[in-house]
Write a protein that holds these residues in place. Structure first.
Motif, PDB file in Angstrom:
ATOM      1  N   LEU A 201       0.846  -1.190   0.000  1.00 19.26           N
ATOM      2  CA  LEU A 201       0.000   0.000   0.000  1.00 19.26           C
ATOM      3  C   LEU A 201       0.883   1.243   0.000  1.00 19.26           C
ATOM      4  N   VAL A 202       0.335   2.335  -0.514  1.00 18.61           N
ATOM      5  CA  VAL A 202       1.017   3.632  -0.458  1.00 18.61           C
ATOM      6  C   VAL A 202       0.203   4.558   0.439  1.00 18.61           C
ATOM      7  N   LEU A 203       0.877   5.244   1.331  1.00 23.81           N
ATOM      8  CA  LEU A 203       0.228   6.168   2.267  1.00 23.81           C
ATOM      9  C   LEU A 203       0.815   7.563   2.100  1.00 23.81           C
ATOM     10  N   THR A 204      -0.061   8.577   2.032  1.00 29.48           N
ATOM     11  CA  THR A 204       0.409   9.967   2.101  1.00 29.48           C
ATOM     12  C   THR A 204      -0.492  10.741   3.057  1.00 29.48           C
ATOM     13  N   MET A 205       0.102  11.601   3.844  1.00 35.02           N
ATOM     14  CA  MET A 205      -0.644  12.502   4.739  1.00 35.02           C
ATOM     15  C   MET A 205       0.123  13.800   4.878  1.00 35.02           C
ATOM     16  N   HIS A 206      -0.617  14.917   4.812  1.00 35.68           N
ATOM     17  CA  HIS A 206       0.035  16.200   5.034  1.00 35.68           C
ATOM     18  C   HIS A 206      -0.901  17.255   5.616  1.00 35.68           C
ATOM     19  N   ARG A 207      -2.197  16.996   5.623  1.00 31.85           N
ATOM     20  CA  ARG A 207      -3.139  18.024   6.067  1.00 31.85           C
ATOM     21  C   ARG A 207      -3.006  18.270   7.571  1.00 31.85           C
ATOM     22  N   PRO A 208      -3.052  19.535   7.977  1.00 29.33           N
ATOM     23  CA  PRO A 208      -2.899  19.861   9.404  1.00 29.33           C
ATOM     24  C   PRO A 208      -3.868  19.081  10.293  1.00 29.33           C
ATOM     25  N   SER A 209      -5.092  18.874   9.831  1.00 27.60           N
ATOM     26  CA  SER A 209      -6.078  18.181  10.648  1.00 27.60           C
ATOM     27  C   SER A 209      -5.671  16.747  10.947  1.00 27.60           C
ATOM     28  N   ASN A 210      -4.796  16.182  10.125  1.00 27.95           N
ATOM     29  CA  ASN A 210      -4.360  14.803  10.341  1.00 27.95           C
ATOM     30  C   ASN A 210      -3.001  14.682  11.002  1.00 27.95           C
ATOM     31  N   VAL A 211      -2.098  15.631  10.755  1.00 29.01           N
ATOM     32  CA  VAL A 211      -0.722  15.430  11.213  1.00 29.01           C
ATOM     33  C   VAL A 211      -0.286  16.350  12.339  1.00 29.01           C
ATOM     34  N   ASP A 212      -1.028  17.414  12.617  1.00 30.28           N
ATOM     35  CA  ASP A 212      -0.571  18.357  13.639  1.00 30.28           C
ATOM     36  C   ASP A 212      -0.846  17.882  15.061  1.00 30.28           C
ATOM     37  N   ARG A 240       6.108  18.505   6.127  1.00 30.03           N
ATOM     38  CA  ARG A 240       5.272  18.825   7.287  1.00 30.03           C
ATOM     39  C   ARG A 240       5.047  17.583   8.145  1.00 30.03           C
ATOM     40  N   THR A 241       4.787  16.449   7.489  1.00 32.32           N
ATOM     41  CA  THR A 241       4.522  15.208   8.208  1.00 32.32           C
ATOM     42  C   THR A 241       5.782  14.673   8.862  1.00 32.32           C
ATOM     43  N   GLU A 242       6.920  14.890   8.216  1.00 30.99           N
ATOM     44  CA  GLU A 242       8.185  14.415   8.766  1.00 30.99           C
ATOM     45  C   GLU A 242       8.440  15.013  10.140  1.00 30.99           C
ATOM     46  N   ASN A 243       8.143  16.277  10.302  1.00 31.96           N
ATOM     47  CA  ASN A 243       8.331  16.911  11.614  1.00 31.96           C
ATOM     48  C   ASN A 243       7.441  16.265  12.667  1.00 31.96           C
ATOM     49  N   ALA A 244       6.210  15.955  12.289  1.00 31.63           N
ATOM     50  CA  ALA A 244       5.293  15.310  13.228  1.00 31.63           C
ATOM     51  C   ALA A 244       5.767  13.903  13.579  1.00 31.63           C
ATOM     52  N   MET A 245       6.251  13.164  12.583  1.00 30.59           N
ATOM     53  CA  MET A 245       6.697  11.791  12.823  1.00 30.59           C
ATOM     54  C   MET A 245       7.907  11.748  13.743  1.00 30.59           C
ATOM     55  N   LYS A 246       8.775  12.739  13.643  1.00 19.35           N
ATOM     56  CA  LYS A 246       9.937  12.782  14.524  1.00 19.35           C
ATOM     57  C   LYS A 246       9.517  12.949  15.974  1.00 19.35           C
ATOM     58  N   ARG A 247       8.471  13.732  16.184  1.00 17.75           N
ATOM     59  CA  ARG A 247       7.978  13.941  17.554  1.00 17.75           C
ATOM     60  C   ARG A 247       7.182  12.743  18.040  1.00 17.75           C
ATOM     61  N   LEU A 248       6.521  12.074  17.108  1.00 18.96           N
ATOM     62  CA  LEU A 248       5.663  10.946  17.486  1.00 18.96           C
ATOM     63  C   LEU A 248       6.467   9.695  17.803  1.00 18.96           C
ATOM     64  N   LYS A 249       7.514   9.462  16.990  1.00 16.47           N
ATOM     65  CA  LYS A 249       8.339   8.260  17.145  1.00 16.47           C
ATOM     66  C   LYS A 249       7.490   6.992  17.036  1.00 16.47           C
ATOM     67  N   PHE A 250       6.568   6.987  16.088  1.00 13.42           N
ATOM     68  CA  PHE A 250       5.720   5.812  15.860  1.00 13.42           C
ATOM     69  C   PHE A 250       6.524   4.736  15.146  1.00 13.42           C
ATOM     70  N   ASP A 251       6.468   3.525  15.668  1.00 11.62           N
ATOM     71  CA  ASP A 251       7.244   2.428  15.095  1.00 11.62           C
ATOM     72  C   ASP A 251       6.324   1.252  14.826  1.00 11.62           C
ATOM     73  N   CYS A 252       6.371   0.738  13.600  1.00  9.73           N
ATOM     74  CA  CYS A 252       5.535  -0.401  13.234  1.00  9.73           C
ATOM     75  C   CYS A 252       6.287  -1.207  12.187  1.00  9.73           C
ATOM     76  N   SER A 253       6.231  -2.530  12.303  1.00  5.52           N
ATOM     77  CA  SER A 253       7.056  -3.395  11.461  1.00  5.52           C
ATOM     78  C   SER A 253       6.688  -3.337   9.983  1.00  5.52           C
ATOM     79  N   ASN A 254       5.447  -2.984   9.654  1.00  2.27           N
ATOM     80  CA  ASN A 254       5.054  -2.981   8.238  1.00  2.27           C
ATOM     81  C   ASN A 254       4.890  -1.573   7.659  1.00  2.27           C
ATOM     82  N   LEU A 255       5.317  -0.568   8.414  1.00  3.03           N
ATOM     83  CA  LEU A 255       5.271   0.807   7.926  1.00  3.03           C
ATOM     84  C   LEU A 255       6.690   1.249   7.581  1.00  3.03           C
ATOM     85  N   PHE A 256       6.895   1.638   6.325  1.00  7.41           N
ATOM     86  CA  PHE A 256       8.223   2.003   5.848  1.00  7.41           C
ATOM     87  C   PHE A 256       8.208   3.442   5.371  1.00  7.41           C
ATOM     88  N   LEU A 257       8.932   4.289   6.109  1.00  5.97           N
ATOM     89  CA  LEU A 257       9.004   5.699   5.746  1.00  5.97           C
ATOM     90  C   LEU A 257      10.040   5.916   4.653  1.00  5.97           C
TER      91      LEU A 257
END
Length: 360
Positions: A201-212, A240-257
């Motif tokens: 699957l391909v995932l994209t997110m950037h909208r403030p309502s989803n990533v802020d 924009r999402t990269e900054n959020a992901m750095k703060r979130l530190k979400f880790d999942c085996s099947n999610l590849f950034l």
């Protein structure tokens, strides 16, 4: 006829490419200057697009860069005003709904330059979206309106627009997709993860309502990654999402950034994926034409044609709706969809023909 072509973000580049190629390949008498506002300053989100899409270097780069929407708007308006004082075009062409388009449209109008809006008449009716404000503002002052669908044209006419100023011409983004489809190329992550067609699957997110909001972002990611742990999910990360992901530190085996991908690389991934999960409006148009199932993680869309006849479905961020959608997807119960009228690769030329008639 002399045109100003405004580009500031990735979607702008993709859409404005259609106009430039049409000018270069037609015998119509148009000249232009390409103005890059610098709203997107990441190399793969801006500079590389000119190379991949065979565009000339911008005549002017306003170099606005990051900042609040108010700051970006003010700096774009100030810089573009100086260009207009130096040379006045016959028409300023703005595309889509980003800050660059809105700021240049207002500036041009105040300088008594006619404004043409490509992708006019789209509405999500969601005032929490900055893009909705931009769309409404541009359409309120533009002189010429070019719509992707007949429904968008009908909407504009219902608001009192002159029928002689509103034209259903198709979708310039699809012009570019059609032109470069044969040139899509594998990104490095394809070989690195040994990806196979229809098996990721391909995932994209950037909208403030989803990533802020970090809690909300984590909830979305858990919903998306938990249904099938054996399916890789490729997540090209918007700055924009990269900054959020750095703060979130979400880790999942099947999610590849992945870092942001070039246009040709990203659409290779999309074309060969099982499905795309996104909060982008433009991607829902591309998946519709490519015949790829698309899950929109928003509560609305300004592109209803992608859900009514295309391959897109609005699932929002409710885990139950996402799970239900995945169930249908992996049981091969997703509708095939069809392509909207005039999404045929010739929109840019139709726009030029209209402008040429207006000038005659």
């Amino acid at each position: 006829m002399y045109l100003d072509l405004i580009a500031g973000t990735r979607p702008n580049f993709v859409k404005i490419a259609s106009i430039i190629h049409a000018i270069d390949e037609s015998e119509l008498n148009f000249t232009y200057r390409l103005i890059h506002t610098g709203q997107h300053y990441d190399k793969k989100l801006s500079t590389n697009f000119f190379k991949d899409l065979k565009l000339p270097e911008p005549d002017h780069n306003l170099g606005v860069g990051s900042g609040s929407q108010a700051k970006q708007t003010a700096e774009i308006m100030t810089a573009y005003e100086k260009l207009l004082e130096d040379k006045t075009p016959d028409i300023c062409i703005v595309v889509g709904d980003v800050t660059s388009s809105m700021a240049c449209a207002i500036t041009a109008k105040k300088m008594l330059v006619k404004v043409a809006h490509i992708e006019a008449g789209l509405r999500s009716y969601d005032w929490e979206m900055p893009e909705e404000i931009n769309r409404v503002l541009i359409d309120s002052i533009a002189d010429y309106f070019f719509t992707t669908t007949i429904e968008a044209k009908t909407y504009l006419l219902s608001t009192g627009k002159d029928a002689n100023s509103v034209y259903h011409v198709g979708n310039t983004m699809i012009d570019t997709l059609v032109r470069f489809k044969q040139h899509f190329r594998k990104p490095d992550i394809w070989n690195r993860l040994d990806l196979k067609k229809d098996q990721y699957l391909v995932l994209t997110m950037h909208r403030p309502s989803n990533v802020d909001g970090l809690n909300h972002l984590e909830k979305i990611l858990k919903s998306i990654t938990s249904y099938r742990k054996d399916i890789p999910i490729i997540f090209p990360v918007h700055p924009r999402t990269e900054n959020a992901m750095k703060r979130l530190k979400f880790d999942c085996s099947n999610l590849f950034l992945s870092s942001a991908l070039d246009y040709l690389e990203f659409n290779f991934l999309v074309q060969n994926s099982k499905a795309v999960i996104t909060d982008s409006g433009g991607i829902t148009e591309e998946t519709t034409v490519l015949g790829i199932p698309c899950l929109t993680i928003r509560e609305n869309t300004e592109r209803p044609e992608t859900t009514e006849i295309g391959t897109n479905e609005i699932v929002g961020t409710d885990p139950k709706k996402i799970e239900d959608a995945f169930s249908r997807l992996f049981n091969n119960n997703w509708r095939k969809g069809s392509i909207p009228n005039l999404w045929d690769g010739n929109t840019g030329l139709r726009i030029l023909r209209v402008l040429n008639q207006l000038n005659s």
